[in-house]
Design a protein around this motif. Structure first.
Motif, PDB file in Angstrom:
ATOM      1  N   UNK A  11       0.833  -1.194   0.000  1.00 19.88           N
ATOM      2  CA  UNK A  11       0.000   0.000   0.000  1.00 19.88           C
ATOM      3  C   UNK A  11       0.869   1.245   0.000  1.00 19.88           C
ATOM      4  N   UNK A  12       0.261   2.383  -0.300  1.00 16.19           N
ATOM      5  CA  UNK A  12       0.997   3.656  -0.240  1.00 16.19           C
ATOM      6  C   UNK A  12       1.560   3.877   1.155  1.00 16.19           C
ATOM      7  N   UNK A  13       0.760   3.578   2.170  1.00 14.36           N
ATOM      8  CA  UNK A  13       1.198   3.776   3.548  1.00 14.36           C
ATOM      9  C   UNK A  13       2.398   2.895   3.873  1.00 14.36           C
ATOM     10  N   UNK A  14       2.353   1.632   3.433  1.00 11.39           N
ATOM     11  CA  UNK A  14       3.467   0.721   3.655  1.00 11.39           C
ATOM     12  C   UNK A  14       4.707   1.216   2.913  1.00 11.39           C
ATOM     13  N   UNK A  15       4.514   1.698   1.679  1.00 15.55           N
ATOM     14  CA  UNK A  15       5.641   2.205   0.886  1.00 15.55           C
ATOM     15  C   UNK A  15       6.311   3.364   1.605  1.00 15.55           C
ATOM     16  N   UNK A  16       5.526   4.277   2.147  1.00 19.22           N
ATOM     17  CA  UNK A  16       6.084   5.414   2.889  1.00 19.22           C
ATOM     18  C   UNK A  16       6.942   4.923   4.048  1.00 19.22           C
ATOM     19  N   UNK A  17       6.418   3.984   4.817  1.00 21.02           N
ATOM     20  CA  UNK A  17       7.151   3.455   5.970  1.00 21.02           C
ATOM     21  C   UNK A  17       8.461   2.792   5.528  1.00 21.02           C
ATOM     22  N   UNK A  18       8.400   2.001   4.462  1.00 21.22           N
ATOM     23  CA  UNK A  18       9.583   1.303   3.953  1.00 21.22           C
ATOM     24  C   UNK A  18      10.626   2.311   3.460  1.00 21.22           C
TER      25      UNK A  18
ATOM     26  N   UNK B 267      16.551   6.561   6.252  1.00 20.55           N
ATOM     27  CA  UNK B 267      17.258   6.716   7.529  1.00 20.55           C
ATOM     28  C   UNK B 267      18.465   5.787   7.583  1.00 20.55           C
ATOM     29  N   UNK B 268      18.285   4.542   7.192  1.00 25.61           N
ATOM     30  CA  UNK B 268      19.373   3.561   7.213  1.00 25.61           C
ATOM     31  C   UNK B 268      20.547   4.003   6.342  1.00 25.61           C
ATOM     32  N   UNK B 269      20.263   4.626   5.201  1.00 29.14           N
ATOM     33  CA  UNK B 269      21.304   5.055   4.265  1.00 29.14           C
ATOM     34  C   UNK B 269      21.817   6.460   4.576  1.00 29.14           C
ATOM     35  N   UNK B 270      21.159   7.147   5.538  1.00 33.87           N
ATOM     36  CA  UNK B 270      21.601   8.488   5.919  1.00 33.87           C
ATOM     37  C   UNK B 270      21.409   9.521   4.824  1.00 33.87           C
ATOM     38  N   UNK B 271      20.362   9.350   4.014  1.00 34.67           N
ATOM     39  CA  UNK B 271      20.112  10.275   2.905  1.00 34.67           C
ATOM     40  C   UNK B 271      19.160  11.393   3.308  1.00 34.67           C
ATOM     41  N   UNK B 272      19.283  12.530   2.625  1.00 35.89           N
ATOM     42  CA  UNK B 272      18.372  13.652   2.836  1.00 35.89           C
ATOM     43  C   UNK B 272      17.354  13.679   1.693  1.00 35.89           C
ATOM     44  N   UNK B 273      16.277  14.436   1.873  1.00 36.52           N
ATOM     45  CA  UNK B 273      15.306  14.620   0.797  1.00 36.52           C
ATOM     46  C   UNK B 273      15.966  15.329  -0.387  1.00 36.52           C
ATOM     47  N   UNK B 274      16.895  16.248  -0.111  1.00 42.93           N
ATOM     48  CA  UNK B 274      17.621  16.921  -1.201  1.00 42.93           C
ATOM     49  C   UNK B 274      18.387  15.910  -2.048  1.00 42.93           C
TER      50      UNK B 274
ATOM     51  N   UNK C 215      17.855   3.612  -5.788  1.00 42.06           N
ATOM     52  CA  UNK C 215      18.713   4.324  -4.841  1.00 42.06           C
ATOM     53  C   UNK C 215      18.637   3.701  -3.445  1.00 42.06           C
ATOM     54  N   UNK C 216      17.420   3.380  -3.020  1.00 46.51           N
ATOM     55  CA  UNK C 216      17.213   2.860  -1.667  1.00 46.51           C
ATOM     56  C   UNK C 216      17.251   1.330  -1.609  1.00 46.51           C
TER      57      UNK C 216
ATOM     58  N   UNK D 172       7.369  -1.407  -4.075  1.00 48.70           N
ATOM     59  CA  UNK D 172       7.407  -0.042  -3.540  1.00 48.70           C
ATOM     60  C   UNK D 172       7.291   0.954  -4.693  1.00 48.70           C
ATOM     61  N   UNK D 173       8.023   0.706  -5.769  1.00 47.73           N
ATOM     62  CA  UNK D 173       7.961   1.590  -6.939  1.00 47.73           C
ATOM     63  C   UNK D 173       6.546   1.637  -7.512  1.00 47.73           C
ATOM     64  N   UNK D 174       5.878   0.498  -7.546  1.00 54.49           N
ATOM     65  CA  UNK D 174       4.499   0.454  -8.059  1.00 54.49           C
ATOM     66  C   UNK D 174       3.560   1.269  -7.167  1.00 54.49           C
ATOM     67  N   UNK D 175       3.729   1.152  -5.855  1.00 51.43           N
ATOM     68  CA  UNK D 175       2.875   1.895  -4.918  1.00 51.43           C
ATOM     69  C   UNK D 175       3.045   3.402  -5.101  1.00 51.43           C
ATOM     70  N   UNK D 176       4.270   3.845  -5.397  1.00 48.13           N
ATOM     71  CA  UNK D 176       4.525   5.280  -5.603  1.00 48.13           C
ATOM     72  C   UNK D 176       3.842   5.822  -6.855  1.00 48.13           C
ATOM     73  N   UNK D 177       3.448   4.940  -7.758  1.00 43.98           N
ATOM     74  CA  UNK D 177       2.818   5.350  -9.006  1.00 43.98           C
ATOM     75  C   UNK D 177       1.296   5.398  -8.907  1.00 43.98           C
TER      76      UNK D 177
END
Length: 153
Positions: A8-15, A21-28, A62-63, A69-74
């Motif tokens: 689900x979209x909600x699950x995708x967001x959580x994942x 966080x695990x990869x230490x990436x920023x939104x930028x 990237x993640x 997850x990619x499908x849920x984002x679409x």
């Protein structure tokens, strides 16, 4: 996570947020790879905007996430993520407070300058910047929406 299980979209967001966080990436940093503005990218990750296939695949790659997850984002989201009650998160509450205090003034000034209508949240851009200040750094938020006049019929 298996591609066979629907995400689900909600699950995708959580994942995504966990992987970010695990990869230490920023939104930028994520936005640069996706090819979009950081605020829009964060909105899509939070389930409020739709990524196209290329954007979603870049983020998943990237993640190191699977295609589910990619499908849920679409998927086209149900927009509006806040409950109808007054938000309790202090940062989000301050936006609610700003609208309570300045909303009618903003509305009056927009109508004075543009006439009867609204500012679009569809044809819209937002920028969030940090401005250094000796009295404490400032948050600068720019809302840039197309004016849509009220139509008569």
């Amino acid at each position: 996570m298996s591609d066979k299980k629907s995400i689900t979209r909600e699950m995708a967001t959580e994942i995504i947020l966990h992987a970010k966080k695990e990869k230490g990436l920023t939104f930028d940093e994520i936005a640069e790879i996706v090819g979009r503005h950081p605020v829009w990218t964060a909105s899509a990750i939070m389930g409020q905007a739709t990524m196209d296939e290329d954007e979603a695949e870049k983020l998943a790659q990237l993640l190191e996430l699977d295609s589910g997850v990619a499908k849920a984002l679409q998927e086209i989201p149900y927009r509006g993520s806040l409950d109808e009650t007054i938000p309790v998160d202090p940062l989000i509450y301050r936006f609610y407070e700003m609208i309570q205090v300045y909303g009618t003034s903003m509305k009056s000034i927009i109508h004075e300058k543009f006439g009867d209508g609204i500012m679009s949240a569809i044809d819209f851009k937002m920028d969030i910047e940090r401005k250094e200040d000796p009295n404490g750094d400032r948050v600068v938020i720019t809302l840039d929406g197309k004016f849509l006049p009220t139509k008569k019929w």
